[in-house]
Design a protein around this motif. Sequence first.
Motif, PDB file in Angstrom:
ATOM      1  N   PHE A  90       5.465  -0.927 -13.649  1.00  0.00           N
ATOM      2  CA  PHE A  90       5.914  -2.007 -12.774  1.00  0.00           C
ATOM      3  C   PHE A  90       4.997  -2.197 -11.576  1.00  0.00           C
ATOM      4  CE2 PHE A  90       9.856  -1.176 -15.049  1.00  0.00           C
ATOM      5  CZ  PHE A  90      10.311  -2.467 -15.283  1.00  0.00           C
ATOM      6  N   LEU A  91       4.905  -3.441 -11.140  1.00  0.00           N
ATOM      7  CA  LEU A  91       4.218  -3.837  -9.912  1.00  0.00           C
ATOM      8  C   LEU A  91       5.244  -4.504  -9.011  1.00  0.00           C
ATOM      9  CD1 LEU A  91       1.107  -5.588 -11.491  1.00  0.00           C
ATOM     10  CD2 LEU A  91       1.180  -3.294 -10.484  1.00  0.00           C
ATOM     11  N   LEU A  92       4.989  -4.460  -7.722  1.00  0.00           N
ATOM     12  CA  LEU A  92       5.864  -5.157  -6.783  1.00  0.00           C
ATOM     13  C   LEU A  92       5.414  -6.606  -6.660  1.00  0.00           C
ATOM     14  CD1 LEU A  92       8.160  -4.748  -4.591  1.00  0.00           C
ATOM     15  CD2 LEU A  92       6.272  -4.833  -2.965  1.00  0.00           C
ATOM     16  N   GLU A  93       6.316  -7.520  -6.878  1.00  0.00           N
ATOM     17  CA  GLU A  93       6.047  -8.938  -6.605  1.00  0.00           C
ATOM     18  C   GLU A  93       6.327  -9.221  -5.137  1.00  0.00           C
ATOM     19  OE1 GLU A  93       4.597 -11.190  -8.554  1.00  0.00           O
ATOM     20  OE2 GLU A  93       4.383  -9.611 -10.064  1.00  0.00           O
ATOM     21  N   ASN A  94       7.507  -8.810  -4.659  1.00  0.00           N
ATOM     22  CA  ASN A  94       7.810  -8.927  -3.240  1.00  0.00           C
ATOM     23  C   ASN A  94       9.010  -8.057  -2.882  1.00  0.00           C
ATOM     24  OD1 ASN A  94       9.719 -10.912  -4.389  1.00  0.00           O
ATOM     25  ND2 ASN A  94      10.138 -11.384  -2.250  1.00  0.00           N
ATOM     26  N   THR A 116       3.404  -0.175   6.948  1.00  0.00           N
ATOM     27  CA  THR A 116       3.785   1.114   6.358  1.00  0.00           C
ATOM     28  C   THR A 116       4.351   0.926   4.959  1.00  0.00           C
ATOM     29  OG1 THR A 116       4.213   2.072   8.531  1.00  0.00           O
ATOM     30  CG2 THR A 116       5.265   3.140   6.642  1.00  0.00           C
ATOM     31  N   ILE A 117       5.253  -0.017   4.812  1.00  0.00           N
ATOM     32  CA  ILE A 117       5.897  -0.242   3.516  1.00  0.00           C
ATOM     33  C   ILE A 117       4.897  -0.797   2.506  1.00  0.00           C
ATOM     34  CG2 ILE A 117       7.687  -1.584   2.320  1.00  0.00           C
ATOM     35  CD1 ILE A 117       9.384  -1.167   4.936  1.00  0.00           C
ATOM     36  N   ALA A 118       4.029  -1.711   2.919  1.00  0.00           N
ATOM     37  CA  ALA A 118       3.011  -2.251   2.008  1.00  0.00           C
ATOM     38  C   ALA A 118       2.078  -1.139   1.520  1.00  0.00           C
ATOM     39  CB  ALA A 118       2.207  -3.355   2.695  1.00  0.00           C
ATOM     40  N   ARG A 119       1.736  -0.226   2.408  1.00  0.00           N
ATOM     41  CA  ARG A 119       0.865   0.901   2.029  1.00  0.00           C
ATOM     42  C   ARG A 119       1.561   1.790   0.991  1.00  0.00           C
ATOM     43  NH1 ARG A 119      -0.558   1.887   6.811  1.00  0.00           N
ATOM     44  NH2 ARG A 119       1.089   3.346   7.349  1.00  0.00           N
ATOM     45  N   ILE A 120       2.831   2.094   1.212  1.00  0.00           N
ATOM     46  CA  ILE A 120       3.575   2.945   0.270  1.00  0.00           C
ATOM     47  C   ILE A 120       3.706   2.269  -1.091  1.00  0.00           C
ATOM     48  CG2 ILE A 120       5.808   4.015  -0.244  1.00  0.00           C
ATOM     49  CD1 ILE A 120       6.195   4.289   2.824  1.00  0.00           C
ATOM     50  N   LEU A 121       3.948   0.958  -1.094  1.00  0.00           N
ATOM     51  CA  LEU A 121       4.210   0.228  -2.338  1.00  0.00           C
ATOM     52  C   LEU A 121       2.948  -0.363  -2.970  1.00  0.00           C
ATOM     53  CD1 LEU A 121       7.558  -1.557  -1.417  1.00  0.00           C
ATOM     54  CD2 LEU A 121       7.215   0.651  -2.551  1.00  0.00           C
ATOM     55  N   ASP A 122       1.777   0.015  -2.467  1.00  0.00           N
ATOM     56  CA  ASP A 122       0.509  -0.434  -3.050  1.00  0.00           C
ATOM     57  C   ASP A 122       0.448  -1.949  -3.206  1.00  0.00           C
ATOM     58  OD1 ASP A 122      -0.330   2.264  -3.416  1.00  0.00           O
ATOM     59  OD2 ASP A 122       0.813   2.350  -5.284  1.00  0.00           O
ATOM     60  N   CYS A 123       0.801  -2.668  -2.151  1.00  0.00           N
ATOM     61  CA  CYS A 123       0.812  -4.128  -2.250  1.00  0.00           C
ATOM     62  C   CYS A 123       0.194  -4.745  -1.010  1.00  0.00           C
ATOM     63  CB  CYS A 123       2.239  -4.628  -2.456  1.00  0.00           C
ATOM     64  SG  CYS A 123       3.317  -4.412  -1.029  1.00  0.00           S
ATOM     65  N   ASN A 124       0.040  -6.047  -1.051  1.00  0.00           N
ATOM     66  CA  ASN A 124      -0.481  -6.796   0.085  1.00  0.00           C
ATOM     67  C   ASN A 124       0.610  -6.995   1.123  1.00  0.00           C
ATOM     68  OD1 ASN A 124      -3.028  -7.171  -1.123  1.00  0.00           O
ATOM     69  ND2 ASN A 124      -2.223  -8.912  -2.299  1.00  0.00           N
ATOM     70  N   LEU A 125       0.188  -7.156   2.348  1.00  0.00           N
ATOM     71  CA  LEU A 125       1.117  -7.353   3.451  1.00  0.00           C
ATOM     72  C   LEU A 125       2.010  -8.578   3.251  1.00  0.00           C
ATOM     73  CD1 LEU A 125       1.698  -5.857   6.055  1.00  0.00           C
ATOM     74  CD2 LEU A 125       0.039  -7.313   7.199  1.00  0.00           C
TER      75      LEU A 125
END
Length: 157
Positions: A90-94, A116-125
């Motif tokens: 799975f990838l995070l969409e949002n 912080t959350i974007a870094r943990i979830l390997d996603c863009n801001l």
Amino acid sequence: MLRIGQGFDVHQFKSGRKLIIGGVEIPYEFGLLGHSDADVLLHAVADAILGALAKGDIGKWFPDDDPIIKDIDSKQIVKKVWEVAKKEGFLLENADMTIIAQKPKMAPYIPMMQETIARILDCNLDQVNIKATTTERLGFTGREEGIAALAVVLLSK
């Protein structure tokens, strides 16, 4: 495949503890009571991810009677849950979150929480949104007894 999960968490204020919300320490006279660092926002995010994966909740994965995880940094909770999601492809969409607190004011800390959350979830801001609101002095948050948080995530595979 798209999967949606939602999370909700509440913690009451406690003197003598640090206030950590979204992985960010916020200067305040009270912290939150909990077995971990009681980061209400990250707990809601972890529950939302687990919900999208149909894998229960953080109480199942991180029981509050487990002495090994006493005072655990909630970033570690979200990291572990996110590793499970990634292993399943799975990838995070949002992610969209709301902090419910009469005090303290959250706005100055929201950008740091998002990073912080974007870094943990390997996603863009721009995939992480955090809002804060009060309850106009109604209920336990309005009486300044604690803080609540909601989170919704959309995962794709």
